[in-house]
Design an enzyme around this catalytic site. Sequence first.
Site, mmCIF file in Angstrom:
data_model
loop_
_atom_site.group_PDB
_atom_site.id
_atom_site.type_symbol
_atom_site.label_atom_id
_atom_site.label_comp_id
_atom_site.label_asym_id
_atom_site.label_seq_id
_atom_site.Cartn_x
_atom_site.Cartn_y
_atom_site.Cartn_z
ATOM 1 N N LYS A 147 0.857 -1.189 0.000
ATOM 2 C CA LYS A 147 0.000 0.000 0.000
ATOM 3 C C LYS A 147 0.891 1.236 0.000
ATOM 4 O O LYS A 147 1.932 1.257 0.659
ATOM 5 C CB LYS A 147 -0.894 -0.036 1.241
ATOM 6 C CG LYS A 147 -1.958 1.054 1.301
ATOM 7 C CD LYS A 147 -2.870 0.855 2.517
ATOM 8 C CE LYS A 147 -3.969 1.898 2.597
ATOM 9 N NZ LYS A 147 -4.877 1.669 3.752
ATOM 10 N N SER A 183 -9.865 1.382 2.719
ATOM 11 C CA SER A 183 -9.023 2.205 1.867
ATOM 12 C C SER A 183 -7.933 1.425 1.140
ATOM 13 O O SER A 183 -7.386 1.896 0.144
ATOM 14 C CB SER A 183 -8.343 3.302 2.700
ATOM 15 O OG SER A 183 -7.496 2.738 3.668
ATOM 16 N N SER A 197 -10.027 -0.894 6.869
ATOM 17 C CA SER A 197 -9.433 -0.713 5.545
ATOM 18 C C SER A 197 -8.695 -1.913 4.980
ATOM 19 O O SER A 197 -8.383 -1.919 3.793
ATOM 20 C CB SER A 197 -8.490 0.480 5.560
ATOM 21 O OG SER A 197 -9.231 1.651 5.412
HETATM 22 N N1 GLN Z 1 -13.316 3.751 6.174
HETATM 23 C C1 GLN Z 1 -12.677 4.121 7.400
HETATM 24 C C2 GLN Z 1 -12.282 5.571 7.351
HETATM 25 O O1 GLN Z 1 -12.460 6.156 6.351
HETATM 26 C C3 GLN Z 1 -11.525 3.228 7.685
HETATM 27 C C4 GLN Z 1 -10.255 3.666 7.082
HETATM 28 C C5 GLN Z 1 -9.107 2.793 7.461
HETATM 29 O O2 GLN Z 1 -9.250 1.746 8.067
HETATM 30 N N2 GLN Z 1 -7.925 3.259 7.126
HETATM 31 O O3 GLN Z 1 -11.820 6.134 8.295
#
Ligand code: GLN
Length: 482
Positions: free
Chosen positions: A79, A154, A178
């Site tokens: 990532k 994400s 994410s």
């Molecule tokens: N969807 C969640 C957010 O936007 C989780 C993001 C994540 O785990 N990095 O904060």
Amino acid sequence: MDLTLLTASALASGIKKREYSAREVAQAFLDRIKKTEPAVQSFITVTGERALEKAAKVDERLGRGEDMPELAGVPIALKDNICTEGVRTTCASKMLRDFIPNYSATVAQHLEKAGLIMLGKLNMDEFAMGSTCENSAFQTTKNPFDTSRVPGGSSGGSAACVAAHEAPLSLGSDTGGSIRIPASFCGVYGLKPTYGAVSRYGLVAFASSLDQIGPFARSAADIRALFSVINRRDPRDMTSLDESLFKRADSSGWVIGLPEEYFGDGIDGEVRDAVLKAAKTFEKMGHRVRPVRLALSEYALPVYYILSSAEASSNLACFDGVRYGYRAPEYDGLFDMYCRTRSEGFGSEVQRRILLGTYVLSAGFYDAYYKKAQKARAQIMAEYAAVFDEADVLLTPVSPQTAFRFGERTADPVKMYMTDICTVSVNIAGVPALSAPCGRDSRGLPIGMQLIGRRLSDYGLIDMAERFERHTGVMDTMTPAV
Ligand code: GLN
């Protein structure tokens, strides 16, 4: 033989036996990337030449008869919020579009030592904020099972690239779901480790008390192999735990708790049925299943969005146009430079989080929001501790629905935040959770189940998923469309 169809463990053993070289394996995946990337777009940067050089080195060492680590020669992608020395690390943000770190994250160093071959860096929601990958400043990653749908986020690039066989392994990060959400949308495994299991040094911070790096793979055994490479105490991360605390575990006979709050309204019927069917399968495999309660679940989402935004507003303060990253080309004085740099460099979701976080931390609102959320966090943690007196593991959906279409939730941030309803409390509690494929819906889209365990029980969750995989043959049905 198509090498890209093999799991990491199979590739590793073939490389060791010299059935094919690490270089051939790297080349096969680079060819696959070339073919599928126009449709999938999971990579921000492909490091092809570097990968072939590193693979050749592994082959040399094997040729000399050196004893190499378990995953030597196996390709992996990271990532793009994990710093890699000499390789651009963008966080999918205009702010870091040209940022080339002069050091590697601890996890990247571990991969290198273990002989894994990095193929490149993966798309994500900007600074890991989002649930669909639609917040990337650069490109839209597509779901390999249906390219008109989101891969989840994400870490969407991390899930899509493994699902599309562009890499057998990848790393993502999980602050509120994410890793697990994209894993479930793309029909692969994704582990959010126990908080402290994996060093965060060199991970661009979103919300430090919630962030964890974790592995993606197409088999539970591969998740284990990769987790054991990155599960190491790191003196550079004060929250990291000694790896000796993490014991290989046998999950047979574990009592499974089904929290009723996770199966109610708002959960798609097909998702619910698939997860309940998995519970029945586990019963047949000798587990006992019992209902449990997690009554505080309804507070998890507001607590998460208050705390994560508060931490983000502080962590992202360093992007000011002075030290590194983007700087607005035109400005009038220092304050205007900050203002323009941050308005132009950050996308709208990141700005929303910074504003929200600054608001809940400001004098006058601190007690009402931030402090209250911290208290609620302590209660949620206590509730989790108590539920594990009744069950060894919890089984829930990962997301209320399968992959949805692009644009379906972008207009309404709160609707987007609801995607995380099943995943955020795990980060709040600091416990491990594994997203594992358990079926496909009537449209053919993958459905994920979530196994949530006690702190340090990461290997037990992997063991359980591995037994399920063997018993059901579920991965044989996870063939992407691309
Ligand atoms: N969807 C969640 C957010 O936007 C989780 C993001 C994540 O785990 N990095 O904060």
